[in-house]
Design a protein around this motif. Structure first.
Motif, PDB file in Angstrom:
ATOM      1  N   VAL A   2     114.827  18.957  12.289  1.00 46.07           N
ATOM      2  CA  VAL A   2     115.118  17.523  12.290  1.00 46.07           C
ATOM      3  C   VAL A   2     115.516  17.092  13.699  1.00 46.07           C
ATOM      4  O   VAL A   2     116.282  17.781  14.379  1.00 46.07           O
ATOM      5  CB  VAL A   2     116.259  17.205  11.302  1.00 46.07           C
ATOM      6  N   ASN A   3     114.982  15.946  14.117  1.00 44.99           N
ATOM      7  CA  ASN A   3     115.346  15.317  15.382  1.00 44.99           C
ATOM      8  C   ASN A   3     115.639  13.849  15.087  1.00 44.99           C
ATOM      9  O   ASN A   3     114.937  13.220  14.299  1.00 44.99           O
ATOM     10  CB  ASN A   3     114.196  15.424  16.397  1.00 44.99           C
ATOM     11  N   ALA A   4     116.694  13.323  15.691  1.00 47.26           N
ATOM     12  CA  ALA A   4     117.058  11.925  15.455  1.00 47.26           C
ATOM     13  C   ALA A   4     117.795  11.367  16.659  1.00 47.26           C
ATOM     14  O   ALA A   4     118.494  12.090  17.357  1.00 47.26           O
ATOM     15  CB  ALA A   4     117.940  11.815  14.209  1.00 47.26           C
ATOM     16  N   ASP A   5     117.623  10.085  16.877  1.00 45.53           N
ATOM     17  CA  ASP A   5     118.321   9.357  17.932  1.00 45.53           C
ATOM     18  C   ASP A   5     118.882   8.102  17.284  1.00 45.53           C
ATOM     19  O   ASP A   5     118.262   7.042  17.294  1.00 45.53           O
ATOM     20  CB  ASP A   5     117.357   9.020  19.063  1.00 45.53           C
ATOM     21  N   LEU A   6     120.050   8.243  16.681  1.00 46.69           N
ATOM     22  CA  LEU A   6     120.607   7.197  15.842  1.00 46.69           C
ATOM     23  C   LEU A   6     121.807   6.517  16.483  1.00 46.69           C
ATOM     24  O   LEU A   6     122.472   7.091  17.338  1.00 46.69           O
ATOM     25  CB  LEU A   6     121.045   7.801  14.500  1.00 46.69           C
ATOM     26  N   THR A   7     122.078   5.317  16.026  1.00 46.17           N
ATOM     27  CA  THR A   7     123.321   4.633  16.345  1.00 46.17           C
ATOM     28  C   THR A   7     124.129   4.608  15.060  1.00 46.17           C
ATOM     29  O   THR A   7     123.605   4.291  13.991  1.00 46.17           O
ATOM     30  CB  THR A   7     123.060   3.198  16.829  1.00 46.17           C
ATOM     31  N   ILE A   8     125.395   4.953  15.175  1.00 49.50           N
ATOM     32  CA  ILE A   8     126.251   5.003  14.000  1.00 49.50           C
ATOM     33  C   ILE A   8     127.478   4.140  14.239  1.00 49.50           C
ATOM     34  O   ILE A   8     128.054   4.126  15.321  1.00 49.50           O
ATOM     35  CB  ILE A   8     126.640   6.465  13.671  1.00 49.50           C
ATOM     36  N   LYS A   9     127.823   3.370  13.228  1.00 50.96           N
ATOM     37  CA  LYS A   9     129.024   2.538  13.275  1.00 50.96           C
ATOM     38  C   LYS A   9     129.946   3.025  12.165  1.00 50.96           C
ATOM     39  O   LYS A   9     129.511   3.225  11.031  1.00 50.96           O
ATOM     40  CB  LYS A   9     128.653   1.072  13.054  1.00 50.96           C
ATOM     41  N   LEU A  10     131.191   3.258  12.504  1.00 47.25           N
ATOM     42  CA  LEU A  10     132.161   3.767  11.546  1.00 47.25           C
ATOM     43  C   LEU A  10     133.172   2.685  11.187  1.00 47.25           C
ATOM     44  O   LEU A  10     133.629   1.951  12.051  1.00 47.25           O
ATOM     45  CB  LEU A  10     132.927   4.951  12.134  1.00 47.25           C
ATOM     46  N   GLN A  11     133.499   2.618   9.923  1.00 50.73           N
ATOM     47  CA  GLN A  11     134.603   1.771   9.496  1.00 50.73           C
ATOM     48  C   GLN A  11     135.669   2.700   8.940  1.00 50.73           C
ATOM     49  O   GLN A  11     135.368   3.533   8.086  1.00 50.73           O
ATOM     50  CB  GLN A  11     134.141   0.788   8.428  1.00 50.73           C
ATOM     51  N   ASP A  12     136.879   2.608   9.425  1.00 45.19           N
ATOM     52  CA  ASP A  12     137.997   3.488   9.090  1.00 45.19           C
ATOM     53  C   ASP A  12     137.690   4.927   9.523  1.00 45.19           C
ATOM     54  O   ASP A  12     137.494   5.820   8.698  1.00 45.19           O
ATOM     55  CB  ASP A  12     138.328   3.430   7.603  1.00 45.19           C
ATOM     56  N   PRO A  13     137.630   5.171  10.847  1.00 46.52           N
ATOM     57  CA  PRO A  13     137.278   6.492  11.365  1.00 46.52           C
ATOM     58  C   PRO A  13     138.148   7.632  10.833  1.00 46.52           C
ATOM     59  O   PRO A  13     137.654   8.742  10.644  1.00 46.52           O
ATOM     60  CB  PRO A  13     137.450   6.354  12.876  1.00 46.52           C
ATOM     61  N   LYS A  14     139.422   7.363  10.560  1.00 47.73           N
ATOM     62  CA  LYS A  14     140.288   8.425  10.046  1.00 47.73           C
ATOM     63  C   LYS A  14     139.821   8.889   8.668  1.00 47.73           C
ATOM     64  O   LYS A  14     139.833  10.080   8.371  1.00 47.73           O
ATOM     65  CB  LYS A  14     141.747   7.958   9.989  1.00 47.73           C
ATOM     66  N   ALA A  15     139.399   7.949   7.830  1.00 51.23           N
ATOM     67  CA  ALA A  15     138.892   8.310   6.504  1.00 51.23           C
ATOM     68  C   ALA A  15     137.565   9.053   6.622  1.00 51.23           C
ATOM     69  O   ALA A  15     137.310  10.022   5.895  1.00 51.23           O
ATOM     70  CB  ALA A  15     138.735   7.062   5.634  1.00 51.23           C
ATOM     71  N   VAL A  16     136.706   8.624   7.551  1.00 47.98           N
ATOM     72  CA  VAL A  16     135.429   9.319   7.781  1.00 47.98           C
ATOM     73  C   VAL A  16     135.702  10.747   8.258  1.00 47.98           C
ATOM     74  O   VAL A  16     135.083  11.701   7.794  1.00 47.98           O
ATOM     75  CB  VAL A  16     134.552   8.559   8.807  1.00 47.98           C
ATOM     76  N   ALA A  17     136.660  10.902   9.183  1.00 43.61           N
ATOM     77  CA  ALA A  17     137.009  12.233   9.700  1.00 43.61           C
ATOM     78  C   ALA A  17     137.496  13.143   8.585  1.00 43.61           C
ATOM     79  O   ALA A  17     137.138  14.325   8.536  1.00 43.61           O
ATOM     80  CB  ALA A  17     138.065  12.109  10.789  1.00 43.61           C
ATOM     81  N   ALA A  18     138.300  12.619   7.678  1.00 47.27           N
ATOM     82  CA  ALA A  18     138.812  13.434   6.569  1.00 47.27           C
ATOM     83  C   ALA A  18     137.669  13.919   5.686  1.00 47.27           C
ATOM     84  O   ALA A  18     137.650  15.085   5.261  1.00 47.27           O
ATOM     85  CB  ALA A  18     139.822  12.631   5.753  1.00 47.27           C
ATOM     86  N   ILE A  19     136.686  13.064   5.442  1.00 50.84           N
ATOM     87  CA  ILE A  19     135.529  13.451   4.624  1.00 50.84           C
ATOM     88  C   ILE A  19     134.714  14.522   5.341  1.00 50.84           C
ATOM     89  O   ILE A  19     134.329  15.535   4.756  1.00 50.84           O
ATOM     90  CB  ILE A  19     134.659  12.218   4.301  1.00 50.84           C
TER      91      ILE A  19
END
Length: 152
Positions: A84-101
């Motif tokens: 797999v190859n990808a060049d994506l843009t990612i936007k996070l809402q509530d980065p602390k919750a994303v980090a925990a997941i």
């Protein structure tokens, strides 16, 4: 349809395969997306059973779990070897919750994820950054997230 035909689809519920994370599951998640599969009409006619050699442009893919939300856009492809190859843009809402997941889903990268996302918290509650996948190696900005095994 010619060689440049495309298939566009929309999904209202997204279930990420646990297999992409080495068979590990994660928390319940909802999502919706809009993407264009390159050469999609031709692929549907031939009923191709392999992702190898395929490419998709993700216009917008939203995934959420409780307060954590990830929005992704950009091109993704699978080479002839299934990498797999990808060049994506990612936007996070509530980065602390994303980090925990992510730390739960990828425990071997927990310390790197926690350190990296601590820095992201300084960028506000909705930071945006590049998500790169090069031959299956995934990184979110400068944070290594692991490897996606070759696809069939």
């Amino acid at each position: 349809p010619g060689p440049h035909s495309a298939y566009a689809g929309r999904s209202t519920v997204v279930d990420l395969a646990a297999d992409a994370w080495g068979g590990r599951g994660g928390p319940p998640r909802d999502g919706c997306g809009d993407a264009t599969l390159k050469n999609g009409v031709a692929l549907m006619k031939t009923q191709a059973r392999s992702l190898r050699g395929q490419a998709v442009d993700i216009h917008k893919l939203d995934l959420s779990s409780r307060t954590a939300r990830i929005t992704v856009s950009g091109p993704v492809s699978v080479d002839a070897n299934g990498q797999v190859n990808a060049d994506l843009t990612i936007k996070l809402q509530d980065p602390k919750a994303v980090a925990a997941i992510l730390a739960t889903a990828i425990p071997e990268q927990k310390s790197q994820i926690e350190q990296g996302f601590a820095g992201l918290a300084l960028l506000g509650n909705e930071p945006s950054m590049p998500l790169k996948v090069v031959k299956g190696k995934v990184s979110l900005g400068f944070i290594p997230l692991g490897k996606i095994k070759p696809l069939d």
